[in-house]
Scaffold this motif. Structure first.
Motif, short mmCIF file in Angstrom:
data_model
loop_
_atom_site.label_atom_id
_atom_site.label_comp_id
_atom_site.label_asym_id
_atom_site.label_seq_id
_atom_site.Cartn_x
_atom_site.Cartn_y
_atom_site.Cartn_z
N TYR A 24 0.83 -1.22 0.00
CA TYR A 24 0.00 0.00 0.00
C TYR A 24 0.86 1.26 0.00
CZ TYR A 24 -3.36 3.45 1.67
OH TYR A 24 -4.13 4.58 1.80
N LYS A 27 2.64 1.65 -3.39
CA LYS A 27 1.67 1.99 -4.44
C LYS A 27 1.25 3.45 -4.41
CE LYS A 27 0.02 -0.91 -7.52
NZ LYS A 27 -0.51 -0.44 -8.79
N ASN A 28 1.12 4.01 -3.21
CA ASN A 28 0.50 5.32 -3.07
C ASN A 28 1.46 6.48 -2.89
OD1 ASN A 28 -2.24 4.63 -3.39
ND2 ASN A 28 -2.14 3.61 -1.41
N ASN A 31 0.61 9.99 -4.34
CA ASN A 31 -0.47 10.78 -3.74
C ASN A 31 0.03 11.68 -2.62
OD1 ASN A 31 -2.19 9.41 -5.43
ND2 ASN A 31 -2.70 7.86 -3.90
N CYS A 32 1.26 11.44 -2.18
CA CYS A 32 1.78 12.17 -1.04
C CYS A 32 2.38 13.49 -1.51
CB CYS A 32 2.83 11.29 -0.36
SG CYS A 32 3.56 12.03 1.09
#
Lengths: 216, 164
Positions: A24, A27-28, A31-32
Motif C-alpha cells: 500500500y 503503491k501510493n 499521492n503524497c
C-alpha cells in the motif's frame, strides 16, 4: 502444541499485514504531497567521493522550500562534511531561515568489502538508522547510490508501514550508471517513490524510472 | 609549460601512479611536448618525490580542498573514471583521458567512460595501454561536453511534491 500453532499463526498474520502495508505504501507514493503543507524536510544521504559531488549538485537546484536539510554521512567519511558545510554556507541568504544538520552512521560497506560481511555491516548500520529516521521524521529521503542509503530507506519505509509517517524515497542513480543499475539501485528500485536514471538505456530497462537526461 | 594533471579522486590507484611515472610513459609525454606532471594520488600508497622523475618537472600530493586550479592550468587531464573527477575536468573544458581501474568490483566505471568515449567527450584506456594511448592519441576529435541540468530535476520534484 496448540500454543506453538497459535504463535506461528500470529507471526504469519503479522507478516501478512506487514506485506499488505508495504504494498500500500509503495503503491501510493505519488499521492503524497508534502510541499502543499509547507516546507519539505529532507534527509540527504551523502556517500563518498563522486556521490557527494552529485548529490550536492542536485541540492543546489532545490529551492528554499526544502528545509530543514539533514545530511547523513558514513562515520569513516572525512571529506563529505567539509563539502557539505561549504555548500550550505554558500547557499545561506541573510533573510533565509534555512537550517541543516549533519549526522553520522556506521558505513554499510567499504569499497572492496566482501558480500557476506557487507550484510552484517548493513544490519549494524540499520541499528543506527532506525532511531535517526524515527527522530528526524523527514518528508523525503534523497539518495544516489552509496550503500549507506539502504538502511536509511528501510527505516523510512518502516515509518510508513507502522503508520507513523509516509516518507517519500527519491533515488537518483549516479551518472556513472549507463547500462546497469548499482546494487543499491537494484535494491531500492521496487520501493522508491521517484527513481531517476540519467541515461536512456536504463530508462528502457527499468520502465518505472524517470529519465530527464543528465541532471548533475 | 605544457602540463599534465593526473587525479584519482578520493580513491587509491597505485597502478596508475606507477604507470604514469615509468620511464617509457614519461618519454611518451615528453614527445608530445608535456614538460610538467602534477599527480594527485589520493589514498594510494605511492607518493613520488619531486626528483623521482628526471626529464620532467614533477609535483605530487594526496589531497587538496579543491583541484579546480590544477585542472585549470592543465593542458591534459588523466583521471580515474570517478564521476566527480570526470565531470569536473569535462566541465572545465579540458581534454580528458580516463584510465580504468581493473581492480574495482564489477568495474562499473567502464560504462560511463565507454559512453562518454562513444559520444567523443574523452579518451579512455587501461594502465597497460597508457603509454601506447599517449603516443597515438588525437585530442582534436574530442567534442565539448555540455553540463547536466539539475533544474529539470528540481522542477519535476517541485511538481510531484506539490511545492508552491
Amino acid at each position: 502444541m496448540a500454543f506453538l500453532a497459535g504463535a506461528v499463526f500470529a507471526v504469519g498474520f503479522i507478516c501478512l499485514l506487514f506485506i499488505i502495508r508495504l504494498y500500500y505504501i509503495v503503491k501510493n507514493g505519488s499521492n503524497c504531497k508534502p510541499g502543499s503543507k509547507g516546507p519539505v524536510a529532507v534527509l540527504v544521504v551523502a556517500g563518498s567521493g563522486g556521490h557527494t559531488t552529485e548529490i550536492l549538485r542536485l541540492m543546489e537546484s532545490l529551492s528554499a522550500a526544502y528545509t530543514p536539510r539533514h545530511y547523513v554521512i558514513a562515520d569513516t567519511d572525512r571529506m563529505s562534511e567539509e563539502k557539505i558545510c561549504s555548500f550550505e554556507s554558500s547557499k545561506q541568504n541573510s533573510d533565509s531561515e534555512s537550517q541543516f544538520s549533519i549526522c553520522r552512521i556506521p558505513r554499510s560497506r567499504e569499497v572492496h568489502q566482501s558480500w557476506s560481511s557487507s550484510v552484517i555491516s548493513t544490519l549494524q548500520a540499520l541499528r543506527f538508522s532506525l532511531p535517526l529516521v524515527f527522530r528526524l521524521r523527514p518528508d523525503v529521503v534523497l539518495c544516489n547510490g552509496p550503500g549507506t542509503c539502504v538502511p536509511l530507506c528501510v527505516a523510512a519505509l518502516l515509518l510508513g508501514i507502522l503508520g507513523m509517517k509516509k516518507v517519500l524515497i527519491v533515488y537518483v542513480e549516479s551518472i556513472c550508471r549507463v547500462q546497469t543499475l548499482s546494487l543499491t539501485g537494484k535494491i531500492l528500485y521496487p520501493i522508491s517513490d521517484y527513481f531517476f536514471v540519467q541515461w536512456s538505456s536504463l530508462r528502457d530497462k527499468y520502465p518505472k524510472s524517470i529519465f530527464l537526461g543528465r541532471i548533475v | 609549460m605544457k602540463t599534465v594533471f593526473v587525479t584519482v579522486g578520493t580513491t587509491s590507484f597505485d597502478e596508475l601512479i606507477e604507470s604514469i611515472t615509468s620511464p617509457e610513459t614519461v618519454q611518451a609525454l615528453k614527445a608530445r611536448g608535456y614538460e610538467r606532471l602534477v599527480l594527485q594520488v589520493g589514498r594510494g600508497s605511492l607518493l613520488p618525490s619531486a626528483d623521482s622523475c628526471p626529464h620532467i618537472t614533477l609535483e605530487a600530493y594526496r589531497f587538496k580542498d579543491s583541484i579546480a586550479e590544477d585542472i585549470k592550468y592543465a593542458d591534459l587531464v588523466i583521471s580515474h573514471a570517478g564521476a566527480g573527477s570526470c565531470l569536473e575536468s569535462l566541465g572545465a573544458g579540458k581534454s580528458l583521458l580516463v584510465v580504468i581501474n581493473n581492480k574495482l568490483m564489477n568495474n562499473h566505471q567502464l560504462e560511463m567512460a565507454r559512453q562518454l568515449h562513444m559520444d567523443s567527450h574523452l579518451l579512455y584506456c587501461s594502465c597497460s595501454t597508457l603509454t601506447e594511448t599517449l603516443r597515438m592519441m588525437n585530442l582534436s576529435v574530442l567534442q565539448p561536453f555540455l553540463p547536466g541540468q539539475p533544474k529539470n530535476f528540481a522542477n519535476f520534484l517541485d511538481k510531484a511534491l506539490g511545492v508552491q
